[in-house]
Each structure stands twice: as C-alpha cells, then as structure tokens.
Design a protein around this motif. Sequence first.
Motif, mmCIF file in Angstrom:
data_model
loop_
_atom_site.group_PDB
_atom_site.id
_atom_site.type_symbol
_atom_site.label_atom_id
_atom_site.label_comp_id
_atom_site.label_asym_id
_atom_site.label_seq_id
_atom_site.Cartn_x
_atom_site.Cartn_y
_atom_site.Cartn_z
ATOM 1 N N ILE A 54 0.840 -1.191 0.000
ATOM 2 C CA ILE A 54 0.000 0.000 0.000
ATOM 3 C C ILE A 54 0.876 1.241 0.000
ATOM 4 N N TYR A 55 0.411 2.249 -0.718
ATOM 5 C CA TYR A 55 1.166 3.483 -0.907
ATOM 6 C C TYR A 55 0.335 4.657 -0.418
ATOM 7 N N TYR A 56 0.962 5.440 0.461
ATOM 8 C CA TYR A 56 0.270 6.594 1.005
ATOM 9 C C TYR A 56 0.635 7.840 0.201
ATOM 10 N N GLY A 57 -0.318 8.718 -0.031
ATOM 11 C CA GLY A 57 -0.010 9.973 -0.724
ATOM 12 C C GLY A 57 -1.240 10.849 -0.841
ATOM 13 N N TRP A 58 -1.139 11.837 -1.708
ATOM 14 C CA TRP A 58 -2.265 12.746 -1.944
ATOM 15 C C TRP A 58 -2.811 12.540 -3.339
ATOM 16 N N TRP A 59 -4.127 12.607 -3.444
ATOM 17 C CA TRP A 59 -4.763 12.608 -4.769
ATOM 18 C C TRP A 59 -4.860 14.066 -5.181
ATOM 19 N N MET A 60 -4.286 14.406 -6.320
ATOM 20 C CA MET A 60 -4.186 15.805 -6.727
ATOM 21 C C MET A 60 -4.989 16.065 -7.999
ATOM 22 N N ASP A 61 -5.696 17.188 -8.029
ATOM 23 C CA ASP A 61 -6.313 17.640 -9.278
ATOM 24 C C ASP A 61 -5.478 18.842 -9.707
ATOM 25 N N GLY A 62 -4.507 18.619 -10.551
ATOM 26 C CA GLY A 62 -3.534 19.665 -10.863
ATOM 27 C C GLY A 62 -2.755 19.973 -9.600
ATOM 28 N N GLU A 63 -2.842 21.216 -9.149
ATOM 29 C CA GLU A 63 -2.142 21.568 -7.920
ATOM 30 C C GLU A 63 -3.090 21.567 -6.720
ATOM 31 N N VAL A 64 -4.335 21.172 -6.960
ATOM 32 C CA VAL A 64 -5.319 21.196 -5.872
ATOM 33 C C VAL A 64 -5.378 19.833 -5.184
ATOM 34 N N PRO A 65 -5.046 19.757 -3.898
ATOM 35 C CA PRO A 65 -5.156 18.460 -3.211
ATOM 36 C C PRO A 65 -6.624 18.099 -2.989
ATOM 37 N N ILE A 66 -6.989 16.894 -3.351
ATOM 38 C CA ILE A 66 -8.386 16.463 -3.230
ATOM 39 C C ILE A 66 -8.591 15.690 -1.926
ATOM 40 N N ASP A 67 -7.643 14.795 -1.624
ATOM 41 C CA ASP A 67 -7.768 14.020 -0.384
ATOM 42 C C ASP A 67 -6.452 13.293 -0.145
ATOM 43 N N SER A 68 -6.183 12.975 1.095
ATOM 44 C CA SER A 68 -5.055 12.095 1.346
ATOM 45 C C SER A 68 -5.593 10.675 1.226
ATOM 46 N N VAL A 69 -4.854 9.856 0.504
ATOM 47 C CA VAL A 69 -5.382 8.529 0.162
ATOM 48 C C VAL A 69 -4.340 7.448 0.402
ATOM 49 N N VAL A 70 -4.818 6.218 0.353
ATOM 50 C CA VAL A 70 -3.935 5.064 0.395
ATOM 51 C C VAL A 70 -4.270 4.215 -0.828
ATOM 52 N N CYS A 71 -3.266 3.880 -1.619
ATOM 53 C CA CYS A 71 -3.519 3.055 -2.801
ATOM 54 C C CYS A 71 -2.974 1.649 -2.561
ATOM 55 N N SER A 72 -3.819 0.658 -2.685
ATOM 56 C CA SER A 72 -3.373 -0.736 -2.584
ATOM 57 C C SER A 72 -3.152 -1.251 -3.998
ATOM 58 N N VAL A 73 -2.005 -1.861 -4.209
ATOM 59 C CA VAL A 73 -1.644 -2.290 -5.557
ATOM 60 C C VAL A 73 -1.621 -3.825 -5.650
ATOM 61 N N PHE A 74 -2.307 -4.341 -6.648
ATOM 62 C CA PHE A 74 -2.306 -5.790 -6.907
ATOM 63 C C PHE A 74 -1.981 -5.955 -8.378
ATOM 64 N N ARG A 75 -0.844 -6.567 -8.654
ATOM 65 C CA ARG A 75 -0.481 -6.724 -10.063
ATOM 66 C C ARG A 75 -1.019 -8.042 -10.626
ATOM 67 N N SER A 76 -1.323 -8.007 -11.915
ATOM 68 C CA SER A 76 -1.788 -9.187 -12.632
ATOM 69 C C SER A 76 -0.735 -10.290 -12.514
ATOM 70 N N PRO A 77 -1.074 -11.545 -12.339
ATOM 71 C CA PRO A 77 -2.438 -12.084 -12.256
ATOM 72 C C PRO A 77 -2.931 -12.240 -10.808
ATOM 73 N N HIS A 78 -2.194 -11.694 -9.847
ATOM 74 C CA HIS A 78 -2.547 -11.950 -8.445
ATOM 75 C C HIS A 78 -3.457 -10.871 -7.883
ATOM 76 N N SER A 79 -4.609 -10.728 -8.486
ATOM 77 C CA SER A 79 -5.579 -9.734 -8.002
ATOM 78 C C SER A 79 -6.968 -10.347 -8.103
ATOM 79 N N TYR A 80 -7.960 -9.619 -7.592
ATOM 80 C CA TYR A 80 -9.345 -10.133 -7.648
ATOM 81 C C TYR A 80 -9.760 -10.432 -9.085
ATOM 82 N N THR A 81 -9.463 -9.488 -9.994
ATOM 83 C CA THR A 81 -9.895 -9.668 -11.386
ATOM 84 C C THR A 81 -8.887 -10.450 -12.213
ATOM 85 N N GLY A 82 -7.668 -10.586 -11.702
ATOM 86 C CA GLY A 82 -6.606 -11.207 -12.495
ATOM 87 C C GLY A 82 -5.840 -10.161 -13.300
#
Length: 457
Positions: A54-82
């Motif tokens: 999981i990666y912590y950071g900010w979701w940005m719209d240009g220079e405008v911060p929208i929210d602080s978020v956490v992104c969980s990454v699952f690479r193919s094929p080891h994810s829910y959808t594959g």
Amino acid sequence: MEQHVSSDTICALSTPPGVGGIAVIRISGPDALAGAHRFFRGPHGLLDAESHRIYYGWWMDGEVPIDSVVCSVFRSPHSYTGEDVVEVSCHGGYFVSRHILSMLYGVHIRAAAPGEFTQRAFLNGRLDMTQVEAVADLIHAQSSPGSLTAARQLAGGFTRRIAAFRQRLLDTAGLLELELDFSEEDVEFVDRSALRATLTSLASETHALQSTAKAAETLRSGFTVAMVGFPNAGKSSLFNAFLQEERAIVSDIPGTTRDYIRESIIVDGFTVHLVDTAGIRSTDDTIELQGISLTESVIKQANAVLIINDASEGLTSSDALVDDILRQFSPEHCILIQNKMDLVGTSQRHDVAAVSELYCSARRGEGMEVLRTTLRDMVAGSASAINDVLLNRRQADVLSQVTDSLHSAVSGLDVGLTSEYIAVDLRQAIRFLGELTGETWNPDVLEGVFSKFCIGK
Ligand SMILES: Nc1nc2c(ncn2[C@@H]2O[C@H](COP(=O)(O)OP(=O)(O)OP(=O)(O)O)[C@@H](O)[C@H]2O)c(=O)[nH]1
Ligand SMILES: [Mg+2]
C-alpha cells in the motif's frame, strides 16, 4: 483457462455510496497503475509500484489536493480480477469519491458495469461460476447460515466436489470409448453391473443436491410463513403478539383484514417473513373475495403455513381447512394453532389432528415462546440439508439435466445398448457439469448471472 485480456480499464466505487469513514474506488485493467499514477503524489509513484503493497499519498487535481489517500496495488495475475488493480481508499462522503472517479473518467478509464470486476475475475479463471454466484449470495444474504454457506462456496468446496464428480464421469466415459477401439475383439473394460451401480449412485447424488434448492432459497431470501384461517380466528391478533407491536388492525368484525400484511423478523439468525392474510370464507363482497384470492396465492408461495383456529368455536372447527391445505403442503410444514384458549378450559386437547398443534391466547400473549421455538426449528430443519452450496435456480436446472443424462445412461445399460450410446449420455452429463462451474458457458447465462450484481463488485 487462458488469461482473458481486456483492452480497457474500468473503475467504480466499491463501497456503498453515502457518508462513511472511508470509501474505496477500485480500478482494474492494463492502465490501472498508469491512470492512478497521474493523480497520485507520494514518496513513491505508482508506475513501478510493487504488488500487494500500500502506498500513502495525496490525490491531486492539478495543484489542488483532493484528499489524502492510500492506494493498494495488486499486479496481474494476483488480483481479484486477475488484471492490474489499484484500490484507492479515500475519505467517505459524497464528493471526494465522485471527484476522483470523474478524474479517472477524464483519462479514459470508464465506469464499470454492475458485476464487471467479478466478470473479469471469472473470465480470467480467478473464480468459477459457482464462486461468482457465491459472491452475489454473500453480499445479499438474508440469514447468517446463508452467509456462512456462501462463504464456503466461495472458498471452493463445492467447486472441488463437482470437479471430482466430473472426473469420475470422464474416467468412465474414457474407458467406454476405449472399448470402441477394440470393438472387434468384444472386450469390456468396464464391468456393466459396477457401471450401473456407479451411475445410479451419481444420479442420486445430483438429485439430492438438486433438491436442496428450495432450502437454499430460504437461506438466501428468508422463510415465509403464511398465517391463515377463518375470519375472526385471531390471525391479526397473533401476528401482532408475535411482532410485539400493533401492526395489523384487530376487530371483532369478521373480514377485518382484506389485504395481506407482511413483516420480517429475525429468529436465531434466520429472516422470517410473517404474512397475515384475509380470513377465508364464502362471501359476496368483491373486496373481501380479492383478499381471499390473495390469501391463496400467499399460501402457494409460503414455506410454512400456520392455520389459526378459534378454539372457542370448537377445537375441530378448522379441520376442513387443514385438510384443504394439506393437499398443497406436507404436514411438517403446517401447524394448527388453537387460539383463544383463554375462553376454553386449557385442559382441552384435540388429539386427532393431522398436523402438530400449538395452544395459545393471542390476547394474553400466551404460547408465543413455544411458537417461536417451533418456527425456529422448522426454519433450521429446512436448511439443515445444506452444506457447501446455496443452489440457485440456474444451478438446479443444470443439475436436473445432469441427473436426466445419467438416468438415460442407466436405462441404456438396462436395455443392453452398446458402449457408444452410453458414452454419449455420459459426455452430455459432463457438458452440463461444465455449465454448472462455467467451464462451458454461453453469453446469455453470463449476462443473467452478472445482472444480479451491484456496481463496484
Ligand atoms: N378471548 C380472546 N379473544 C381473542 C384472542 N385473539 C383474538 N381475539 C379477538 O378475536 C377478534 C378477532 O381478532 P382478529 O385478530 O381481528 O382476527 P382475524 O383472524 O385477523 O380476523 P379477520 O381479519 O377478520 O379475518 C377480536 O375481537 C380479538 O380481540 C384470544 O386469544 N382470546
Ligand atoms: Mg385480521
């Protein structure tokens, strides 16, 4: 199953819309990482992100911060959808998730259709069809045993059982087909009486499984109990006493309830739908007649029937009605309730009844506990045959075709058909089993299954 490659990337809100602690936006497809990376600003970008981190950071719209978020990454094929999947956890509420989604749409990541993530999981061989159906059941379960069974089905117990079953048929069909190659020599690789015994036992297995469909429906949607009887017997009074609220109108005028009234309660983890109905009698009143015909349709759809008798009119005064209902229902799904016992000596008993009986007084609230326990046992009993699968209509239909093919093979054996013909029936049974797990499927079936899903799943 080979990897199914989707050219496009999809996204959707996977948590329920509305106010909540966090919301999760799921993105799946070849551009999932690149798409999220464009708007993500953190110590590490997402382009070369490692799977299952999981990666912590900010979701940005240009220079405008929208929210602080956490992104969980699952690479193919080891994810829910594959596929490559990024799950963005942002703060809950109406605006943040909508803003993030609209930014993703802007970079050609399209909105997912209902069930599309699960559909991709199926196409990529991450889940078989019965597991896909378990996901839907898990989300919509109306009882805790139903939810637990769906979880077992998702874990793949049923899938393995069907696979083993299919393997037995494949082996047998293979041996029968081998005999064809040696037809001149007139050899039998498969002993006919052993084969007959195997096929008969397989057919009774599929038949038994098929007959759990009704119980599965109970776990999935709840157990419906119709309360019926002659006018003034006290159906509405009992209904209210059971719900512990004045839900239905009670009066001493016969024909008070004209529509039916449905309320749901949870009894020991099971959802029970109680339906109070219009009293059954011959009448000229058209509204009352409509109510009576509704009562008949409620009875048809019910899992169990409580027949309420006004004991002060005599303990046997509803016996004709009981007989009538027993034409449609098995006795173990009917209970005769002797109501208004406060008006009758409690020692009175009606011992010739064709169904089990309970004695109560709705007015005084007496006998409710016994009624509750009886209902609970009935619901639990109806679901006890269920083990690792919540069979649905589609699956029950496919299973009955498997059973038919096996029966046809057995009758083929009985009339001495050659291995060729028996093998054809077995191959057919094998094909139907494939439809059950989704190894063979057609687009209509697929659409029917996924249309029951919600967006984001
Ligand atoms: N003494 C006594 N009276 C009762 C009892 N249960 C119901 N009653 C009375 O019987 C009358 C009819 O009760 P309802 O509950 O309206 O009966 P129903 O079966 O719903 O009647 P319909 O809707 O007209 O078919 C009312 O006056 C109730 O107060 C009971 O246990 N004891
Ligand atoms: Mg009533």
